[in-house]
Write an enzyme that holds these catalytic residues in place. Structure first.
Site, PDB file in Angstrom:
ATOM      1  N   CYS A   1       0.866  -1.191   0.183  1.00 54.57           N
ATOM      2  CA  CYS A   1      -0.074  -0.040  -0.010  1.00 54.57           C
ATOM      3  C   CYS A   1       0.937   1.226  -0.041  1.00 54.57           C
ATOM      4  O   CYS A   1       1.967   1.082   0.004  1.00 54.57           O
ATOM      5  CB  CYS A   1      -0.882  -0.054   1.292  1.00 54.57           C
ATOM      6  SG  CYS A   1      -0.023   0.161   2.930  1.00 54.57           S
TER       7      CYS A   1
ATOM      8  N   CYS B   1       3.378   1.868   2.789  1.00 56.28           N
ATOM      9  CA  CYS B   1       4.771   0.988   2.661  1.00 56.28           C
ATOM     10  C   CYS B   1       5.771   1.992   1.701  1.00 56.28           C
ATOM     11  O   CYS B   1       6.756   1.960   2.099  1.00 56.28           O
ATOM     12  CB  CYS B   1       4.628  -0.407   1.876  1.00 56.28           C
ATOM     13  SG  CYS B   1       3.452  -1.497   2.468  1.00 56.28           S
TER      14      CYS B   1
ATOM     15  N   ASP C   1       7.397  28.400 -31.425  1.00 55.57           N
ATOM     16  CA  ASP C   1       8.401  29.043 -32.427  1.00 55.57           C
ATOM     17  C   ASP C   1       7.681  28.820 -33.933  1.00 55.57           C
ATOM     18  O   ASP C   1       7.206  27.867 -33.976  1.00 55.57           O
ATOM     19  CB  ASP C   1       9.630  28.188 -32.031  1.00 55.57           C
ATOM     20  CG  ASP C   1      10.501  28.646 -33.074  1.00 55.57           C
ATOM     21  OD1 ASP C   1      10.774  29.735 -33.251  1.00 55.57           O
ATOM     22  OD2 ASP C   1      11.272  27.642 -33.657  1.00 55.57           O
TER      23      ASP C   1
ATOM     24  N   ASP D   1      12.465  23.930 -31.365  1.00 55.86           N
ATOM     25  CA  ASP D   1      13.376  23.160 -31.897  1.00 55.86           C
ATOM     26  C   ASP D   1      14.168  22.734 -30.983  1.00 55.86           C
ATOM     27  O   ASP D   1      15.000  21.667 -31.220  1.00 55.86           O
ATOM     28  CB  ASP D   1      13.817  23.613 -33.461  1.00 55.86           C
ATOM     29  CG  ASP D   1      14.757  24.985 -33.177  1.00 55.86           C
ATOM     30  OD1 ASP D   1      14.929  25.126 -31.964  1.00 55.86           O
ATOM     31  OD2 ASP D   1      15.053  25.405 -34.117  1.00 55.86           O
TER      32      ASP D   1
END
Length: 805
Positions: free
Chosen positions: A101, A104, A508, A696
């Site tokens: 769970c 843990c 861009d 880019d």
């Protein structure tokens, strides 16, 4: 010798694995070498020495075997599993075994963060995979593994093949435990029916006693064999002062079991062996279905990461040999046969073939490759034998970068998940306190111990920290998996959350909205000049404009050669200059030419490039770039989501305006230098926007770094992967729209899951406190709540996308 208890951990064990020591007149018994070693460590050095590095976190000493720890420090192990950082830190991906769970996860991360030398520890609940970063000068990996084992878990290096073997082993273990649980529960239910019939029609005590004993016999293996995983988790939670889901299940089932034995022996009250069996069965089946669902969600990532060849055919002195991919070096000649996957990037040197690049770009159409073409790792050779030269090694090839990117993405937690984990860490303790208060309150009010106990058990069992812990990681895992399948790679799961909240997209122009490959549409020669000079100048730059000029010159001149230029300078977003045999060469846009004192005409919609020799204009080029297919539709869909779309470009206004009108962008900012683009992102932040920037990955690096989410259009280029948060493998604008849709759908699922988890517990716990829920219904409700969260996360897969052309 029966009922032998370990001298260290006090657990009883099978004498076949017993270790016996003589200490004076006293005999010591140990269940494993771990207990034996830790016992002597504590005896000689004291508890303070053992715990001093973990602050106030008390650990249960290791009960696993520790004689394999030295292997984690071997050089061979390091070369295979450990990554070294430039700053000297080490990194490894581990699988933490025994996590049930979110509490843990919280416990392991808390303990590791308090361990001196550990710099980072993040664990993904959906696949139990941990990323550990540590300083090797302060702590060894073996000590980290030992620390994890000391709190009741185990750790081993992540290996896809071994992971599948362990997954099969885990499933088989669940099968056998579920089989026992279902067999016991079904038979108990038949007996319970007889009990109920006798309750209403009257039944002699001796027959009732027989039925009680039968239920006891059937419930015992269900509780202690099928439910062993909950007892184990609860035991280590108790040893480390942590209340987790296992504690709730185990304490609820044991309480009902003990009371039922009391009722059976004293013949007072009713037995609840059926509830004991059903609690274990429902929760165990729920956990198993949860495991299967998580495995199914991970399969998409595994399909991308998996089935990678470990060896390639290398040609050396006309002889073929199989070489491990780790031993491939730059320049090696590799042979590919039809059906083989490329694992090393390279350039074709012999032959031609069609390649399936769908796993990288999402494109279904094969791509034809011939001599001189580059091939990317991850693609599949379809129809011919060819040879190519390796341009990268295995660790820097595209496929390895993608795998690393995906592995990294599922270990980084969104902020909302970090909050849920913190809440889950204390959730079980709060529920246990509420259950004790409810038990005491009802016992005081009704003076009925049995009724009060059943209410307390119902409160304990019905609460579900699992649903809360699963809410975020399950949804983000499914979202990342679908995105990866569509060629959209998120570096971290947290970026899904950020992008879902974004309200501004900055694009861009060149290379993002347009193809980024401008071609010459018109030339004007002002003075006769040597084309070799211009070709040599533009060949020094990787800018799309320079490449367009170079391509044009090669197409129109048969004999071109690169001349040895000196004093080469690149002026970002403006132009380039150099010298040849004392002659000054300048190439660039109108703005740059004007800054050098030259008079130029800028009246055109197309991109302009000028070339000057010794401050004399000799040529003028007009170039045009084509808009990427599907850009207009993608931008329209993004704007329909309420996202403000703007264009940031270094190009002049006429060219930018032409492209903006074509794709439907009304807000443009032109003639921007790289630092000015970054200033625009800062301005958007000041206005209160969450900004996504797509570029880019080269000229836009500063702006990308400033944005909340950086998207690289780079077909997986190294620089794109390194500077971005999201990588679009196919460079298509539709992928930006898909990234937005997936982010918003995933984040919606996260909020739905969290909302349901909180609502479930807010409604279910008070109902149990008020006595409206029995343990049987509570167990079923607890399991169903987790499965509902898992199922809702899986609904993300129903999101429909248009096929990319």
């Amino acid at each position: 010798m029966a009922n032998i208890a370990c001298t260290h951990c006090k657990l009883e064990f099978d004498e076949s694995v017993m270790i016996i020591e003589q200490e004076g007149e006293k005999k010591l018994f140990f269940c494993c070498k771990g207990c034996q070693g830790v016992y002597h460590l504590l005896s000689s050095e004291g508890l303070d020495t053992f715990y001093d590095k973990l602050g106030d976190t008390k650990l249960q000493p290791a009960s696993q075997k520790s004689d394999d720890l030295e292997k984690f420090d071997l050089e061979g192990f390091k070369n295979k599993y450990i990554t070294s950082h430039e700053d000297g830190l080490y990194e490894i991906n581990l699988i933490i075994e025994g996590i049930h769970c979110s509490a843990c996860v919280w416990l392991n991360e808390k303990v590791l963060h308090k361990t001196e030398g550990v710099m980072e520890a993040t664990i993904n609940y959906t696949n139990n995979k941990a990323k550990i970063v540590w300083d090797p000068d302060e702590i060894k990996l073996s000590k980290i593994i030992e620390t994890i084992r000391s709190i009741g878990y185990n750790a081993y290096p992540y290996d896809p093949k071994l992971q599948e073997e362990r997954a099969v082993k885990t499933r088989k273990d669940y099968y056998s435990r579920i089989l026992v649980a279902v067999f016991g529960s079904m038979n108990i239910m038949w007996i319970a029916i007889a009990h109920c019939a006798g309750y209403f029609s009257g039944m002699k005590q001796e027959f009732k006693d027989i039925l009680n004993v039968a239920e006891f016999i059937l419930a015992t293996p269900v509780l202690f064999y099928s439910g062993w995983i909950f007892f184990r988790g609860a035991y280590y939670g108790y040893k480390n002062n942590i209340v987790n889901m296992d504690t709730l299940v185990a304490s609820g089932a044991v309480s009902a079991y003990i009371y039922s034995i009391y009722a059976m022996v004293t013949q007072r009250g009713e037995v609840y062996f059926d509830s004991v069996a059903m609690i274990i069965t429902f929760v165990l089946v729920g956990k198993y279905l949860e495991v299967l669902s998580k495995k199914h969600a991970v399969d998409t990532l595994d399909s991308i990461m998996g089935s990678t060849p470990t060896e390639v055919t290398v040609i050396t002195d006309k002889e073929k040999s199989l070489i491990s991919i780790e031993n491939i070096v730059l320049g090696d000649t590799i042979e590919l046969k039809p059906g083989e996957k490329v694992v090393i990037d390279g350039i074709v040197t012999y032959g031609q073939a069609s390649f399936d690049e769908s796993s990288l770009t999402g494109e279904s159409e094969p791509v034809y490759k011939q001599e001189g073409d580059s091939i990317l790792s991850g693609s599949l050779c379809l129809d011919s034998v060819l040879r190519y030269e390796a341009t990268k090694d295995a660790s820097s090839s595209l496929l390895h970068s993608i795998v690393s990117l995906l592995e990294e993405s599922i270990t980084k937690k969104p902020r909302i998940e970090q909050l849920a984990d913190a809440v889950s860490g204390y959730f079980s303790s709060i529920i246990l306190a509420i259950a004790l208060i409810a038990f005491a309150g009802w016992w005081f009010i009704d003076d009925d111990f049995e009724h009060a106990l059943i209410i307390g058990i119902s409160v304990i069992v019905i609460a579900c920290p699992c649903a809360l812990g699963l809410a975020t990681p399950m949804a983000t895992l499914v979202g990342i998996s679908i995105a990866a399948k569509r060629g959209v790679l998120f570096k971290e799961a947290t970026f899904l959350e950020t992008m879902a909240k974004s309200d501004l997209l900055a694009l861009d122009k060149t290379g993002t909205i347009t193809e980024g490959k401008p071609s010459v549409v018109h030339t004007q020669t002002l003075q006769k000049y040597d084309h070799n000079l211009l070709y040599s100048l533009v060949s020094t730059s990787n800018h799309p404009i320079s490449k367009g000029i170079a391509t044009y010159l090669k197409q129109n001149n048969e004999l071109l050669q690169e001349l040895p230029l000196v004093d080469i300078k690149t002026i970002q977003a403006k132009g380039i200059q150099a010298s040849y045999q004392g002659k000054k060469l300048i190439g660039g846009n109108a703005s740059y030419m004007q800054s050098t004192g030259l008079s130029v005409d800028e009246q055109t919609e197309n991109t302009l490039f000028y070339f000057a020799i010794e401050d004399q204009l000799v040529a003028r080029f007009e170039l045009s770039d084509t808009v990427r297919e599907g850009t207009k539709e993608a931008i329209k869909e993004i704007q329909a989501m309420g996202v403000r779309v703007v264009m940031l470009t270094g190009d002049h206004e006429q060219s930018a305006q032409k492209v903006a009108q074509e794709v439907g962008i009304t807000e443009i900012h032109t003639k921007l230098l790289p630092q000015e683009k970054a200033e625009m992102i800062d301005k958007f932040h000041e206005e209160g926007h969450i900004a996504v920037m797509a570029g880019d990955g080269i000229n836009d690096t500063i702006a990308l770094a400033k944005s909340d989410i950086a998207i690289a259009m780079g077909n997986g280029a190294d620089v794109a992967i390194s500077v971005s948060d999201v990588v679009l493998m196919d460079e298509k604008p539709e992928s930006i729209y898909e990234a937005y849709r997936l982010s918003k759908r995933t984040f919606r699922a996260v909020k739905e899951n969290l909302g349901f988890s909180l609502l479930y517990n807010v409604i279910a716990v008070p109902l149990a406190v008020m006595g409206f829920v029995n343990p049987l219904v509570a167990a079923l409700s607890m399991s169903l709540s987790s499965l509902i969260v898992v199922g809702n996360s899986m609904r993300i897969k129903t999101l429909k996308f248009k096929d990319k052309s």
